[in-house]
Motif scaffolding. Sequence first.
Motif, PDB file in Angstrom:
ATOM      1  N   ILE A 588      17.266  33.284  66.512  1.00 52.94           N
ATOM      2  CA  ILE A 588      16.582  32.697  65.494  1.00 52.94           C
ATOM      3  C   ILE A 588      15.215  33.676  65.228  1.00 52.94           C
ATOM      4  CG2 ILE A 588      14.983  30.873  65.541  1.00 52.94           C
ATOM      5  CD1 ILE A 588      16.679  29.032  66.860  1.00 52.94           C
ATOM      6  N   VAL A 589      15.018  33.960  64.230  1.00 48.79           N
ATOM      7  CA  VAL A 589      13.785  34.462  63.806  1.00 48.79           C
ATOM      8  C   VAL A 589      12.715  33.554  63.480  1.00 48.79           C
ATOM      9  CG1 VAL A 589      12.352  36.317  61.939  1.00 48.79           C
ATOM     10  CG2 VAL A 589      15.264  36.415  62.749  1.00 48.79           C
ATOM     11  N   GLY A 590      11.481  33.959  64.310  1.00 48.71           N
ATOM     12  CA  GLY A 590      10.232  32.977  63.953  1.00 48.71           C
ATOM     13  C   GLY A 590      10.309  31.786  65.382  1.00 48.71           C
ATOM     14  N   GLN A 591       9.668  30.802  64.887  1.00 45.82           N
ATOM     15  CA  GLN A 591       9.498  29.514  65.835  1.00 45.82           C
ATOM     16  C   GLN A 591      10.011  28.417  65.338  1.00 45.82           C
ATOM     17  OE1 GLN A 591       8.079  29.731  69.090  1.00 45.82           O
ATOM     18  NE2 GLN A 591       8.355  31.871  68.921  1.00 45.82           N
ATOM     19  N   ALA A 592      11.223  28.366  64.847  1.00 47.82           N
ATOM     20  CA  ALA A 592      11.831  27.104  64.205  1.00 47.82           C
ATOM     21  C   ALA A 592      11.861  26.420  65.464  1.00 47.82           C
ATOM     22  CB  ALA A 592      13.070  27.524  63.382  1.00 47.82           C
ATOM     23  N   SER A 595      10.447  28.661  71.935  1.00 43.12           N
ATOM     24  CA  SER A 595      11.276  29.376  72.754  1.00 43.12           C
ATOM     25  C   SER A 595      11.337  28.527  74.295  1.00 43.12           C
ATOM     26  CB  SER A 595      10.398  30.636  73.298  1.00 43.12           C
ATOM     27  OG  SER A 595       9.092  30.444  73.868  1.00 43.12           O
ATOM     28  N   ASP A 628      19.375  28.873  63.797  1.00 45.75           N
ATOM     29  CA  ASP A 628      18.243  28.358  63.091  1.00 45.75           C
ATOM     30  C   ASP A 628      17.968  26.952  64.074  1.00 45.75           C
ATOM     31  OD1 ASP A 628      16.148  27.681  61.434  1.00 45.75           O
ATOM     32  OD2 ASP A 628      17.358  27.499  59.729  1.00 45.75           O
TER      33      ASP A 628
END
Length: 757
Positions: A588-592, A595, A628
């Motif tokens: 996942i890229v970003g903070q969808a 963490s 995602d």
Amino acid sequence: MARFPRGSSVPHLLYSFFNSSTKSTRPSPHSPASALLLGNFHLRQFSSSAARAKEDKEPWWKESMERLRNIGISAHIDSGKTTLTERILYYTGRIHEIHEVRGRDGVGAKMDSMDLEREKGITIQSAATYCTWNGYQVNIIDTPGHVDFTIEVERALRVLDGAILVLCSVGGVQSQSITVDRQMRRYEVPRVAFINKLDRMGADPWKVLSQARAKLRHHSAAVQVPIGLEEDFQGLIDLVQMKAFYFRGSSGENVVAEDIPADMAAFVEAKRRELIETVSDVDDKLADVFLSDEPISASDLEEAIRRATIARKFIPVFMGSAFKNKGVQPLLNGVLSYLPCPIEVSNYALDQTKDEEKVMLGGNPEGPLVALAFKLEEGRFGQLTYLRVYEGVIRKGDFVVNINTGKRIKVPRLVRMHSDEMEDIQEAHAGQIVAVFGMDCASGDTFTDGSVKYTMTSMNVPEPVMSLAVQPVSKDSGGQFSKALNRFQREDPTFRVGLDPESGQTIISGMGELHLDIYVERIRREYKVDATVGKPRVNFRETITQRAEFDYLHKKQSGGQGQYGRVTGYVEPIPLGEATKFEFENMIVGQAIPSNFIPAIEKGFREAANSGSLIGHPVENLRIVLTDGASHAVDSSELAFKLAAIYAFRQLYTAAKPVILEPVMLVELKVPSEFQGTVAGDINKCVCSLSLSVTHSTLLCLRSFNICSLLSSYHTNNMTGGKGKGEFTMEYKEHLPVSQDVQVQLVNAYKASRATE
């Protein structure tokens, strides 16, 4: 080099270990080695200036370490390992009577201390002992031959410096011989081979030697030639010393050296030349002498064999008959001459403070303590932990640190083992194999004195292949039943205990039917608990065959805080045979998804993979990639994302084209030749590939790759009228997909069992 003060106990400890009185030959009491071996070494034992000069060049402990051997005895079942160990103990003075494995006097062999071992005539647990021969201390571990107890061989070879591979002169290289040799290669153990049972009908040591070269890829040659075979077996000719040896006396205790019989001179000369040529191929020093046509002395040849054996480039082959008391003493001499001492073997630890950097352990008693717990046993006085000391000294009353747990533990009692007997000692030094009482630890833990943070590499533990449902007959005995299972799990890493979530039954898993039967019998005998046993259950696995996408939203609102979690990604198969069975990757890229929820998602997928939807068995060889997702500021939680992962896995599973994997076994079945057609025809019904059929005299040996589910109780078949009983062995090879019709049958049976619950 730093010297110990006169008050130090370390020089003396080197060597109360060698203090026991034996019948074997002792070194001169005036030599420095003797002083160390006999325990009366006082820092200044050398009188001559030459001796002092040598002392200044070499560590004071080196000569003693050179007179130490740690060896194991391993082989296929019924090749004579325990019988050989019994003779070694007798000739070295550790025991004063010889008893047989299946002794009629009710005593049994010394190393088979369990009643079950003496009744069945097999070794179930590895047993440690020690003896002295010609001024050398030899620590011995006798291991089981049956594949069901292969973990005993694994952990013994993990801590040994050398080994004796016993081969039957009639059976030759058998299935477990191949397994044991592979284990020796895994742990880089130098070894000698001993072709046993030369007195038996059909004995052919040269056939066995050629099998070892072909099947085991041994670069080997005989260092002895038998004088006669079968009932005419009289003695042995040593190809190094060029002497004939005969074994006189009621128990072969008197070894008489004579000249080589004239009628065998030409054959012996040819075999000696073959030995020299074989060793010359891997030893440059001997090759130079051989190619220059110079005479090769016995000492030159012996030194070359030793160099090549320790370098694991050559395997000397000895011969004899342990049961008939012939050939054991020359084999002992060969152990001293050709197998390494502890400081000639490369042992490595991993430094945990330097990202597991490899550290060479030189076997120095002056260094920091490093010891490995390789075997646990429940003794009369609590847990008995077997230790191999790789460096430093361990003393009774000292505090040691378990690097794996970080706990600081006191050593309450230190012993060395002689089968099931114990001798209390005050201290043990590098190279020794000892046992400790009262130390809470697990098999494979590393102990140090706290000055270093080293761990030893762990041993290989195979996965169980068969399971049984067990439960105590009486509900009142549940406490003892649980106590027994917990103990056996701690002692044996291949014995697993679990609970069937659907039926609530206790499931025990192990390496085969015999393995599990032994534990059920031990529960009955040692804990007085009768247990009912279900049918053997094969450990199937499930896996996927193609990539599949998932996009699942778990949303639940029932007043107050709800549940919200969305996971998106794909799953793909990992090729069969890979060491990794399950992989989870967050891409996942970003903070969808925050963490802090990612571990809960991984946990959900792992939990879902514990039970596939085809037949409810664990799912292996899959890689899950998270690409995602979505979260809610209020309703998202670890539970919500864990449930989202579980439901996502169930949703995608069918699209990933799952298949069932079953364990495939290497099977060796021995039956009388008159039943060849019947047995071969029957075994072909459930065979993947019949790889070998060899006839030994009146015995037919079938070797094949077979499906475990169809063979779990094959040895109970009575097609041979009981004549083939005890000659059936299975060894796990790998898991492979079942055929489509078998998969349909298994799935239908699973659905039917669920419907009736």
